[in-house]
Design an enzyme around this catalytic site. Structure first.
Site, mmCIF file in Angstrom:
data_model
loop_
_atom_site.group_PDB
_atom_site.id
_atom_site.type_symbol
_atom_site.label_atom_id
_atom_site.label_comp_id
_atom_site.label_asym_id
_atom_site.label_seq_id
_atom_site.Cartn_x
_atom_site.Cartn_y
_atom_site.Cartn_z
ATOM 1 N N HIS A 120 -2.243 -1.685 -6.112
ATOM 2 C CA HIS A 120 -2.350 -0.512 -6.996
ATOM 3 C C HIS A 120 -2.944 -0.858 -8.363
ATOM 4 O O HIS A 120 -3.301 0.043 -9.125
ATOM 5 C CB HIS A 120 -0.978 0.134 -7.213
ATOM 6 N N ASP A 156 -0.496 -1.685 4.148
ATOM 7 C CA ASP A 156 0.642 -1.177 3.379
ATOM 8 C C ASP A 156 0.722 0.343 3.592
ATOM 9 O O ASP A 156 -0.290 1.003 3.811
ATOM 10 C CB ASP A 156 0.427 -1.505 1.895
ATOM 11 N N HIS A 158 1.270 2.535 1.445
ATOM 12 C CA HIS A 158 0.632 3.227 0.325
ATOM 13 C C HIS A 158 -0.864 2.901 0.305
ATOM 14 O O HIS A 158 -1.270 1.807 0.695
ATOM 15 C CB HIS A 158 1.266 2.778 -0.999
ATOM 16 N N ASP A 242 5.882 -1.781 4.389
ATOM 17 C CA ASP A 242 6.683 -0.600 4.047
ATOM 18 C C ASP A 242 6.378 0.617 4.917
ATOM 19 O O ASP A 242 6.932 1.693 4.672
ATOM 20 C CB ASP A 242 6.568 -0.267 2.543
HETATM 21 ZN ZN LIG Z 1 3.471 -0.022 -0.479
#
Ligand SMILES: [Zn+2]
Length: 304
Positions: A120, A156, A158, A242
């Protein structure tokens, strides 16, 4: 397979209750100790250099993070430093570079077990638990070694906004992501496909909440096809765990066996292309699921 890890990754300590907690590094240490006990190699990371960071981050961001050295600070709604965090973040980015360089130099898979995660972090800011974008620093290191086709596959849950935007106009890095959508950080729609010379070199596969192993198997087939077309010289995996059904942050239903299948698909396509693999950890916030998935990753990527 070379593991790159250090007990020092416990020293980055966000406030109590934060999901990206030092206990995640205990899991890394357990897995690394098992690996060592079974005759595997584990090396300590080195810090990333300023030049390595400046390939993907702007000077103001690198300076701003360096100025946090020795301090506990809040950088955004959920991104924190503790006094050791700057050193530890430099080790995380350095470990990612080491993994990429080892894979390129030897053809052997390398796995960097690191925190804080990186995907991120943007060119000019920390975000979403991430200070420096570890996998992006690694991709840029491969470019600096003269490679011109580097793939980053981000598993991931995200979307890796930082990695996407850093290489959005650059056809030398193919960014591929499977992620829950809509979800944090909000990016990763299917129509985000790159810009300019990089058009077509960003490939997002947004998946609805509740996606299962079979949904991910379909996505994995699409990822494999795109990788075969691109024929990368290095495959970097942003390995977030995750999307696991036990993860407390997201809503996917991937099992440990599902992660095994995702990684087996990536390993198979890399073998067909003849391209080395470097893996860098991202998220994964249920400790038992994280441990099981790390073991599965090691097993899958070392099978002959
Ligand atoms: Zn994540």
């Amino acid at each position: 397979m070379l593991l790159i890890s250090s007990p020092r990754f416990q020293e980055h300590t966000p406030p109590p209750g934060h999901p990206e907690r030092p206990e995640r590094a205990d899991v890394f240490d357990q897995v690394a100790a098992e690996w060592r006990d079974n005759g595997g190699r584990v090396v300590e990371p080195r810090p990333a250099t300023r030049d390595e960071l400046l390939r993907v981050h702007d000077a103001a961001h690198v300076r701003a993070i360096e100025e946090m050295n020795g301090r506990a600070a809040r950088l955004d709604a959920d991104t924190f430093t503790s006094p050791e965090s700057v050193e530890i973040a430099l080790l995380a980015a350095g470990a990612a570079v080491q993994a990429a360089e080892h894979a390129l130099d030897t053809g052997e898979t390398a796995f960097a077990l690191v925190r804080p995660p990186g995907h991120h972090a943007e060119r000019d800011r920390a975000m979403g638990f991430c200070l420096f974008n570890n996998v992006a620093v690694a991709a840029a290191a491969a470019l600096a070694r003269g490679r011109s086709r580097v793939a980053v596959v981000d598993i991931d849950v995200h979307h890796g906004n930082g990695t996407q935007w850093m290489f959005y106009s650059d056809p030398r890095v193919l960014y591929v992501s499977t992620h829950q959508f809509p979800f944090y950080p909000g990016t990763g729609a299917a129509d985000e496909t790159g810009a300019g010379a990089g058009e077509g070199f960003t490939f997002n596969l947004p998946l609805a909440a509740g996606a299962t192993d079979s949904d991910y198997a379909i996505a994995s087939a699409a990822v494999a096809l795109r990788l075969e077309q691109y024929a990368p010289e290095l495959l970097l995996i942003s390995a977030g765990y995750d999307a696991h059904e036990d993860d407390p942050l997201a809503s996917m239903r991937v099992t440990t066996g599902g992660y095994r299948a995702i990684l087996a698909s990536l390993r198979a396509v890399a073998a067909r292309i003849g391209c080395p693999i470097a893996v860098v950890t991202e998220g994964g916030y249920d400790l038992d699921a994280l441990r099981a998935c790390l073991r599965a990753t090691l097993e899958v990527l070392t099978e002959i």
